[in-house]
Scaffold this motif. Structure first.
Motif, PDB file in Angstrom:
ATOM      1  N   GLN A 117      32.754 -14.844  58.475  1.00  0.00           N
ATOM      2  CA  GLN A 117      31.536 -14.128  58.090  1.00  0.00           C
ATOM      3  C   GLN A 117      30.341 -15.058  57.959  1.00  0.00           C
ATOM      4  O   GLN A 117      29.251 -14.760  58.445  1.00  0.00           O
ATOM      5  CB  GLN A 117      31.781 -13.361  56.793  1.00  0.00           C
TER       6      GLN A 117
ATOM      7  N   SER B  81      29.863 -17.855  59.380  1.00  0.00           N
ATOM      8  CA  SER B  81      29.524 -18.467  60.662  1.00  0.00           C
ATOM      9  C   SER B  81      29.050 -17.449  61.688  1.00  0.00           C
ATOM     10  O   SER B  81      28.675 -17.811  62.803  1.00  0.00           O
ATOM     11  CB  SER B  81      30.735 -19.220  61.229  1.00  0.00           C
ATOM     12  N   GLY B  82      29.086 -16.152  61.336  1.00  0.00           N
ATOM     13  CA  GLY B  82      28.622 -15.116  62.244  1.00  0.00           C
ATOM     14  C   GLY B  82      29.635 -14.706  63.291  1.00  0.00           C
ATOM     15  O   GLY B  82      29.307 -13.968  64.226  1.00  0.00           O
ATOM     16  N   GLN B  83      30.881 -15.155  63.144  1.00  0.00           N
ATOM     17  CA  GLN B  83      31.900 -14.814  64.129  1.00  0.00           C
ATOM     18  C   GLN B  83      32.641 -13.525  63.809  1.00  0.00           C
ATOM     19  O   GLN B  83      33.337 -12.979  64.673  1.00  0.00           O
ATOM     20  CB  GLN B  83      32.927 -15.955  64.229  1.00  0.00           C
TER      21      GLN B  83
ATOM     22  N   GLN C 246      33.529  -9.840  63.567  1.00  0.00           N
ATOM     23  CA  GLN C 246      33.119  -8.721  64.407  1.00  0.00           C
ATOM     24  C   GLN C 246      33.104  -7.416  63.619  1.00  0.00           C
ATOM     25  O   GLN C 246      34.085  -7.071  62.957  1.00  0.00           O
ATOM     26  CB  GLN C 246      34.065  -8.578  65.602  1.00  0.00           C
ATOM     27  N   TYR C 247      31.976  -6.727  63.707  1.00  0.00           N
ATOM     28  CA  TYR C 247      31.853  -5.385  63.155  1.00  0.00           C
ATOM     29  C   TYR C 247      31.810  -4.397  64.333  1.00  0.00           C
ATOM     30  O   TYR C 247      31.827  -4.798  65.498  1.00  0.00           O
ATOM     31  CB  TYR C 247      30.610  -5.291  62.278  1.00  0.00           C
TER      32      TYR C 247
ATOM     33  N   ASP D 264      29.645  -5.029  67.237  1.00  0.00           N
ATOM     34  CA  ASP D 264      29.837  -6.303  67.929  1.00  0.00           C
ATOM     35  C   ASP D 264      30.962  -6.271  68.950  1.00  0.00           C
ATOM     36  O   ASP D 264      31.110  -7.200  69.739  1.00  0.00           O
ATOM     37  CB  ASP D 264      30.152  -7.413  66.912  1.00  0.00           C
TER      38      ASP D 264
ATOM     39  N   GLU E  45      25.684  -2.621  56.984  1.00  0.00           N
ATOM     40  CA  GLU E  45      26.054  -2.123  58.312  1.00  0.00           C
ATOM     41  C   GLU E  45      25.953  -0.606  58.334  1.00  0.00           C
ATOM     42  O   GLU E  45      26.627   0.067  57.558  1.00  0.00           O
ATOM     43  CB  GLU E  45      27.488  -2.538  58.638  1.00  0.00           C
TER      44      GLU E  45
END
Length: 349
Positions: free
Chosen positions: A60, A62-64, A66-67, A70, A222
């Motif tokens: 989370q 690091s932005g990796q 997936q939602y 994504d 989200e």
């Protein structure tokens, strides 16, 4: 000021007055977590009080992580945009989607007549329509869905759908509902203990008043979103940002007229929910599943923030009319409260 032309002036100001904004350089983000020792129990265990690392913390930050929005999509995925009501209560006189479907890249418009199964859903009782048929009972209620090759095109096409209404009397506030006698039958409860009349007779003081509690938007970071992926033999994979994947399986199956074992709903993670993604995400998924069923192509639907707030509702507002009796020393001897909830246009949790 110095004039260069009768209609033009050049300001004689210092360079640092050219902008009110100041330059800001954000340093790298750093964080430290301190752990405290936990004494061992007699049997060697010490689980209570231990510090545990969040399982997806690294992904989370690091932005990796997936939602729903994504997830890598199949190459033939369509994007959905909803045609929603602009009236709180109205009769639907006509729906003209001809201009929308004529746009290049728009694949189709779908409404109540296209539902292969049951158009009625609801977590308590089936009193909510996937697509409005004869009337709309709130602003933001889904009337139809447009699917196109891109999301911007789907949104433009949805705005091109012409809906003609005949406005009907609307109940907006709790006070409106009380005056109109608009209550859900068998939904109220009565809590009573002791003798209310004796309690007021024993009171030295009596106060009466009204308390209002406004509704709360859940405001998860989200927004609501879903993906419907058809497979062979009328099987579907459902991906949803929801707190209740089972409800999606149950109600999408009902909408499509399929047995529940034909559908699998997956939720890896959600970007906040707080109760707002328990039941109020289901109708979006049901509506997006209809074009996927007919076209046999994956369909993705992601709400914008304004759509999300308009379509999905809030925590319920309340109004309380109270009468309280108490003694000179502050002891409450009686309390009579009528508590009203603005429960919206359909039965929900």
């Amino acid at each position: 000021m110095k004039a260069q032309h009768p209609d033009t002036f050049t300001p004689q100001l210092p360079d640092d007055y050219a902008s009110a904004a100041t330059q800001f350089q954000r340093p790298p983000v750093q964080g430290v977590q301190f752990h405290h020792p936990v004494p061992e129990a007699a049997d060697g265990s010490a689980e209570v009080g231990k510090d545990y690392r969040h399982m997806s913390a690294d992904l989370q930050v690091s932005g990796q992580a997936q939602y729903t929005d994504d997830i890598l999509l199949p190459p033939n995925t369509l994007h959905a945009a909803f045609v929603t009501s602009t009236r709180p209560h109205a009769r639907l006189l006509s729906i003209d989607a001809s201009a929308a479907v004529a746009m290049p890249g728009v694949v189709g418009y779908f409404g109540a007549d296209d539902v292969p199964g049951d158009n009625m859903i609801g977590p308590i009782m089936h009193d909510e329509e996937v697509f409005a048929t004869q009337e709309v009972t709130c602003v933001g209620q889904i009337i139809g869905v447009v699917v196109a090759e891109t999301e911007p095109l789907a949104r433009r096409a949805a705005k091109a759908v012409q809906v003609t209404y005949e406005d009907l009397p609307a109940v907006i506030s709790i006070e409106d509902a009380i005056a109109a006698g608009s209550f859900y039958q068998a939904y109220g409860n009565l809590l009573q203990t002791g003798d209310l009349h004796t309690g007021f007779a024993d009171a030295d003081h009596i106060l009466e008043g009204i308390i209002r509690l406004g509704g709360q938007e859940h405001f998860y970071l989200e927004p609501h979103g879903c993906i419907v992926v058809p497979a062979e033999n009328d099987e579907y994979t459902l991906i949803a940002s929801t707190q209740a994947p089972n409800k999606h399986q149950v109600y999408v199956a009902s909408t499509l007229g399929l047995p529940q074992h034909k559908l699998v709903c997956k939720t890896k993670r959600i970007g906040g929910g707080f109760g707002g993604k328990e039941t109020r995400s289901v109708f979006i998924h049901c509506a997006a599943a209809v074009p996927a069923y007919h076209l046999r192509r994956p369909v993705k639907a992601i709400l914008d923030r304004d759509e999300d707030m308009q379509m999905t509702g809030t925590r319920h507002p309340f109004l309380a009319k109270y009468k309280v009796g108490f003694t000179k020393v502050g002891k409450v001897t009686a309390l009579d409260v009528d508590l009203y909830s603005n429960a919206g246009n359909s039965w929900d949790l």
